[in-house]
Write an enzyme that holds these catalytic residues in place. Structure first.
Site, mmCIF file in Angstrom:
data_model
loop_
_atom_site.group_PDB
_atom_site.id
_atom_site.type_symbol
_atom_site.label_atom_id
_atom_site.label_comp_id
_atom_site.label_asym_id
_atom_site.label_seq_id
_atom_site.Cartn_x
_atom_site.Cartn_y
_atom_site.Cartn_z
ATOM 1 N N ILE A 249 11.645 -43.989 -18.370
ATOM 2 C CA ILE A 249 12.752 -43.328 -17.672
ATOM 3 C C ILE A 249 13.999 -44.180 -17.826
ATOM 4 O O ILE A 249 15.093 -43.692 -18.075
ATOM 5 C CB ILE A 249 12.459 -43.168 -16.159
ATOM 6 C CG1 ILE A 249 11.185 -42.365 -15.931
ATOM 7 C CG2 ILE A 249 13.635 -42.531 -15.445
ATOM 8 C CD1 ILE A 249 10.753 -42.331 -14.477
ATOM 9 N N SER A 250 13.812 -45.491 -17.675
ATOM 10 C CA SER A 250 14.989 -46.359 -17.758
ATOM 11 C C SER A 250 14.578 -47.768 -18.183
ATOM 12 O O SER A 250 13.502 -48.239 -17.835
ATOM 13 C CB SER A 250 15.680 -46.374 -16.395
ATOM 14 O OG SER A 250 16.004 -47.665 -16.003
ATOM 15 N N GLY A 252 16.127 -51.357 -17.769
ATOM 16 C CA GLY A 252 17.209 -52.126 -17.151
ATOM 17 C C GLY A 252 17.066 -53.595 -17.496
ATOM 18 O O GLY A 252 16.188 -53.984 -18.265
ATOM 19 N N GLU A 254 16.309 -55.995 -15.477
ATOM 20 C CA GLU A 254 15.222 -56.662 -14.781
ATOM 21 C C GLU A 254 13.916 -55.896 -14.791
ATOM 22 O O GLU A 254 12.877 -56.436 -14.450
ATOM 23 C CB GLU A 254 15.640 -56.920 -13.332
ATOM 24 C CG GLU A 254 16.762 -57.924 -13.239
ATOM 25 C CD GLU A 254 17.443 -57.922 -11.901
ATOM 26 O OE1 GLU A 254 17.038 -57.137 -11.030
ATOM 27 O OE2 GLU A 254 18.385 -58.704 -11.729
ATOM 28 N N SER A 255 13.989 -54.618 -15.131
ATOM 29 C CA SER A 255 12.755 -53.837 -15.091
ATOM 30 C C SER A 255 12.789 -52.673 -16.062
ATOM 31 O O SER A 255 13.844 -52.282 -16.541
ATOM 32 C CB SER A 255 12.553 -53.297 -13.673
ATOM 33 O OG SER A 255 13.578 -52.376 -13.395
ATOM 34 N N VAL A 256 11.597 -52.150 -16.305
ATOM 35 C CA VAL A 256 11.459 -50.929 -17.101
ATOM 36 C C VAL A 256 10.794 -49.910 -16.181
ATOM 37 O O VAL A 256 9.804 -50.235 -15.527
ATOM 38 C CB VAL A 256 10.554 -51.173 -18.333
ATOM 39 C CG1 VAL A 256 10.351 -49.897 -19.115
ATOM 40 C CG2 VAL A 256 11.144 -52.236 -19.211
ATOM 41 N N LYS A 278 7.389 -48.912 -11.969
ATOM 42 C CA LYS A 278 8.426 -49.921 -12.226
ATOM 43 C C LYS A 278 7.754 -51.210 -12.682
ATOM 44 O O LYS A 278 6.948 -51.785 -11.952
ATOM 45 C CB LYS A 278 9.253 -50.142 -10.957
ATOM 46 C CG LYS A 278 10.455 -51.037 -11.188
ATOM 47 C CD LYS A 278 11.470 -50.895 -10.069
ATOM 48 C CE LYS A 278 12.636 -51.830 -10.266
ATOM 49 N NZ LYS A 278 13.662 -51.682 -9.263
ATOM 50 N N ASP A 419 22.229 -54.573 -3.429
ATOM 51 C CA ASP A 419 22.709 -53.997 -4.702
ATOM 52 C C ASP A 419 22.939 -52.504 -4.465
ATOM 53 O O ASP A 419 22.569 -51.654 -5.268
ATOM 54 C CB ASP A 419 21.662 -54.216 -5.806
ATOM 55 C CG ASP A 419 22.221 -53.901 -7.195
ATOM 56 O OD1 ASP A 419 23.454 -53.753 -7.310
ATOM 57 O OD2 ASP A 419 21.431 -53.798 -8.147
HETATM 58 P P1 ADP Z 1 16.798 -51.518 -12.195
HETATM 59 O O1 ADP Z 1 16.433 -52.798 -11.529
HETATM 60 O O2 ADP Z 1 16.546 -51.524 -13.638
HETATM 61 O O3 ADP Z 1 18.177 -51.029 -11.804
HETATM 62 P P2 ADP Z 1 15.875 -49.232 -10.677
HETATM 63 O O4 ADP Z 1 14.836 -49.319 -9.618
HETATM 64 O O5 ADP Z 1 17.280 -49.045 -10.234
HETATM 65 O O6 ADP Z 1 15.730 -50.482 -11.634
HETATM 66 O O7 ADP Z 1 15.462 -48.050 -11.650
HETATM 67 C C1 ADP Z 1 16.171 -47.777 -12.803
HETATM 68 C C2 ADP Z 1 16.308 -46.293 -12.990
HETATM 69 O O8 ADP Z 1 15.017 -45.716 -13.049
HETATM 70 C C3 ADP Z 1 16.993 -45.610 -11.860
HETATM 71 O O9 ADP Z 1 18.379 -45.566 -12.033
HETATM 72 C C4 ADP Z 1 16.408 -44.232 -11.880
HETATM 73 O O10 ADP Z 1 17.096 -43.417 -12.805
HETATM 74 C C5 ADP Z 1 15.014 -44.474 -12.387
HETATM 75 N N1 ADP Z 1 14.060 -44.553 -11.272
HETATM 76 C C6 ADP Z 1 13.652 -45.644 -10.618
HETATM 77 N N2 ADP Z 1 12.749 -45.344 -9.672
HETATM 78 C C7 ADP Z 1 12.580 -44.019 -9.745
HETATM 79 C C8 ADP Z 1 11.780 -43.076 -9.037
HETATM 80 N N3 ADP Z 1 10.957 -43.460 -8.066
HETATM 81 N N4 ADP Z 1 11.860 -41.789 -9.376
HETATM 82 C C9 ADP Z 1 12.686 -41.383 -10.347
HETATM 83 N N5 ADP Z 1 13.455 -42.210 -11.062
HETATM 84 C C10 ADP Z 1 13.422 -43.507 -10.759
HETATM 85 MG MG MG Z 2 19.045 -50.119 -10.290
#
Ligand code: ADP
Ligand code: MG
Length: 548
Positions: A249-250, A252, A254-256, A278, A419
C-alpha cells in the site's frame, strides 16, 4: 552374453618352419629366374598375362591414393603450422616465419584447378554473416600491415577496411545497444563516429548498472521485506490468520504497509475481511531517528537501556568506524528496538480505540510486523485527509473531529501523536481515522510539548489552507488541549516541567486515576483492578518482567 562383434574365426595354424621354408623356396626360384633373363625388362616383351597387368594398375592407383593422402596430411599440417605462426606473431610488427617447418613448399598447389573455387565457396558458407568475412579479410593482411590485391596495395588503415572493421567492433557492444541490421549492407563507420558510439555505449552501461544497483538497494533496504519479515508473513498465513498477502500500500521511510486478506474462517475470533500489515524497517538510520521518541518514554526505559544504552553512548564517528562484527551486533540490537517500536504502535492504537478515537484495530503483532484492520475497501485504501475531496460541510466535519481527537488523545489516552497532520489521518465513510501512532509519546516525554505544538501548527495550517471558517491558531489549540498558554518554543520546556517531574503520578488534566501507572500497578499486584484496567497495565508495562 554373446559378443556384439560376433565371433572371429581363428586363423588356421601354420607352422613357422613351413613359412620359412616357403620363403626360402621362393627366393631360390627367383634367383634361378634371374639367371636366364635378358638385359632389358619391358612388360610387353615378356608377354605378361592380363591379370598381372591389372594388378599392376591397381597398385599404381593405390600409390596415387597414398600420395593424395600424404598431400592431404601435409596440407593439414601446414595449415596448423600457419595458424600457430599467426597466433605466435599476433599483430606484432616483428614476426617470425615458420615456413622452414612446412612439409610442402609454399608455392606447391596441392589441389586441382577447380578446387580453390570450391574451397572459397565453402569458406563463404562458413561465415556467419558479412562481419565474419570482413574480419577474415582483415586478418588476411599479414603482420607487415599491407597486402597486394590485384596489383593494388591494401593496408590495415585503408578507409574502407577500417570502416568495416569498426562496424564489426560495434557488433560486440552490449545487446541493448541498437545497431539495426548492420549485416544487411556494407556498413562502414569512421573512427570518429565509432569512438563517440563507444563512449555513449559505455555511459549507458554504467548508468544502467547504477540504476540497477540503486534499485536493488532500494528493494532490500528501503522496501524492508527482508528474509526475516517474509518468514513472519509466511507464519501468519500458515497460522490461518491471513489468506494471502496482496501487495504494497505504501513504502515510507520507516515502514512498509502491505495489504492482505484475512481468513474469513479464522477459528479464534472473527476478523475484518481485509487488513493492513505495517512492517517496521530495521535500517540503522531509522534506528537513530526513532531513538529520540522512544528513549524518554518511561514505558520502554528498562528495555531501551538494556538493549541499546551502551551503543548510544558511542560517538557517531566511532559507530561508522566499527568493524563489520560490531555493525552486525548493532543491527541485531536495532532489530530489537524496532520490535519495541511496533509494540508501541500497537499499544497506542489500543489506547486511541478505548478513548473513542477512530483508528485501525490491532489484529496481531509479530516482532516488527503489526497486523491491523484495513481502513478502506476492496484493496483500495482510504485517502489521506490531504488527498480527500471534501466539500465545505465535510471539511468542517473533519476539522471538528480532528480537534476532538487531539484533546481525547491528550486527556484520555495520555498521548501526543507527535506526527499529527493531514498525512496521518485517513478519510473513510465520512470520518477521520488516525494512523501512524508509533512515535506518539506521553506528555512526560522530554519534548512532548514541542511535538504537541508542532501537531497544532500542522492542523491549523491545513484547515486554514482549506478555507475552513474560524480555524483557531496553533497557540489557541495548544491551550485548549493542555490548558497552558503558549508563548514561545523555548518556553515549552519550562511549561512541561510539572508534567515531566513524575510522569505517571502527576495529575494531568482530564487523566483519570485508573490511568495512573503506579497506582494501577500496585493495585493490580493486589489483584484489585477491574478487567479494563488490567489490560491498561498490560499496555503500559512492556518490560516483560511485569507479566511474570
Ligand atoms: P509511515 O510511517 O510510513 O508514514 P503510516 O502508518 O503512515 O506509515 O502508513 C503509510 C500509509 O499506509 C498511510 O498513509 C496509508 O495510506 C497506508 N495505511 C497505513 N495503515 C493503514 C490502514 N490500517 N489501512 C489502510 N491504509 C493504511
Ligand atoms: Mg505516516
Amino acid at each position: 552374453m554373446s559378443s556384439p562383434w560376433g565371433k572371429i574365426a581363428a586363423p588356421e595354424p601354420v607352422n613357422f618352419q613351413e613359412i620359412m621354408s616357403e620363403e626360402l623356396a621362393r627366393d631360390l626360384q627367383e634367383k634361378e629366374n634371374r639367371k636366364g633373363m635378358p638385359a632389358q625388362s619391358s612388360e610387353e616383351e615378356f608377354n605378361i598375362p592380363p591379370e598381372v597387368l591389372e594388378e599392376e594398375e591397381s597398385l599404381r592407383s593405390d600409390e596415387k591414393i597414398a600420395r593424395m593422402l600424404q598431400q592431404q596430411y601435409d596440407k593439414e599440417y601446414d595449415d596448423i603450422l600457419k595458424r600457430s605462426e599467426e597466433k605466435f606473431n599476433g599483430t606484432s610488427k616483428v614476426s617470425i616465419s615458420f615456413s622452414n617447418y612446412r612439409r610442402a613448399p609454399l608455392n606447391l598447389d596441392f589441389d586441382s584447378e577447380s578446387e580453390p573455387e570450391e574451397l572459397e565457396d565453402i569458406r563463404d558458407k562458413k561465415d556467419w554473416d558479412r562481419f565474419d568475412t570482413v574480419i577474415r579479410e582483415f586478418h588476411s593482411i599479414p603482420a607487415c600491415g599491407y597486402k597486394k590485391d590485384n596489383g593494388n596495395m591494401v593496408t590495415k588503415h585503408d578507409v574502407n577496411m577500417s570502416g568495416r572493421k569498426n562496424a564489426c567492433k560495434m557488433m560486440s557492444f552490449p545487446p541493448e545497444f541498437e545497431t539495426g541490421d548492420g549485416a544487411g549492407f556494407d556498413m562502414k563507420i569512421s573512427n570518429e563516429v565509432f569512438n563517440s558510439l563507444k563512449a555513449h555505449s559505455k555511459h549507458e552501461q554504467s548508468k544502467k548498472h547504477k540504476m540497477h544497483d540503486k534499485k536493488e538497494d532500494q528493494e532490500t533496504a528501503i522496501f524492508g521485506i527482508d528474509a526475516k519479515t517474509r518468514i513472519i508473513l509466511y507464519k501468519l498465513v500458515n497460522s490461518e490468520l491471513l489468506d494471502r498477502v496482496n501487495g504494497v500500500i505504501s513504502i515510507g521511510k520507516e515502514s512498509v504497509v502491505l495489504h492482505a486478506d484475512t481468513n474469513p474462517h479464522y477459528p479464534e475470533c472473527p476478523l475484518p475481511k481485509e487488513c493492513a500489515i505495517k512492517v517496521f524497517k530495521t535500517t540503522l538510520s531509522e534506528y537513530k531517528q526513532r531513538d529520540k521518541y522512544i528513549r524518554d518514554d518511561y514505558r520502554f526505559k528498562d528495555r531501551f537501556g538494556r538493549t541499546t544504552g551502551k551503543i548510544a553512548t558511542l560517538k557517531l564517528v566511532q559507530l561508522w568506524a566499527e568493524k563489520e562484527m560490531h555493525n552486525l551486533k548493532r543491527l541485531q540490537k536495532a532489530g530489537v528496538l524496532v520490535q519495541l517500536w511496533a509494540e508501541k504502535e500497537m499499544h497506542n492504537l489500543k489506547r486511541l480505540q478505548k478513548a473513542g478515537v477512530l483508528c485501525p484495530e490491532v489484529i496481531a503483532l509479530k516482532q516488527h510486523v503489526l497486523v491491523m484492520s484495513f481502513i478502506g475497501n476492496q484493496n483500495k485504501a482510504a485517502p489521506k485527509l490531504k488527498d480527500a475531496a471534501l466539500d465545505d460541510v465535510k471539511i468542517m466535519m473533519a476539522y471538528k473531529q480532528v480537534l476532538q481527537y487531539m484533546k481525547a488523545m491528550y486527556k484520555q489516552c495520555n498521548l501526543i501523536h507527535a506526527d499529527f497532520s493531514e498525512y496521518n489521518i485517513l478519510w473513510y465513510h465520512n470520518n477521520c481515522y488516525v494512523i501512524d501512532v508509533s512515535q506518539a509519546v506521553e506528555p512526560s516525554h522530554e519534548n512532548a510539548f514541542y511535538f504537541l505544538y508542532r501537531d497544532c501548527e500542522n492542523i491549523s495550517n491545513f484547515f486554514s489552507k482549506r478555507a475552513v471558517p474560524n480555524v483557531i491558531t496553533a497557540d489557541q489549540l495548544f491551550k485548549d488541549i493542555t490548558g497552558y498558554d503558549y508563548s514561545n518554543k523555548l518556553a515549552l520546556v519550562e511549561l512541561q516541567e510539572p508534567v515531566k517531574m513524575k510522569p505517571h503520578l502527576v495529575d494531568k488534566p482530564g487523566v483519570e486515576s485508573t490511568y495512573n501507572f503506579d497506582n494501577a500497578w500496585e493495585r493490580s499486584r493486589a489483584g484489585q483492578l477491574p478487567d479494563q484496567c488490567t489490560s491498561d497495565i498490560e499496555n503500559l508495562n512492556l518490560s516483560g518482567s511485569v507479566k511474570a
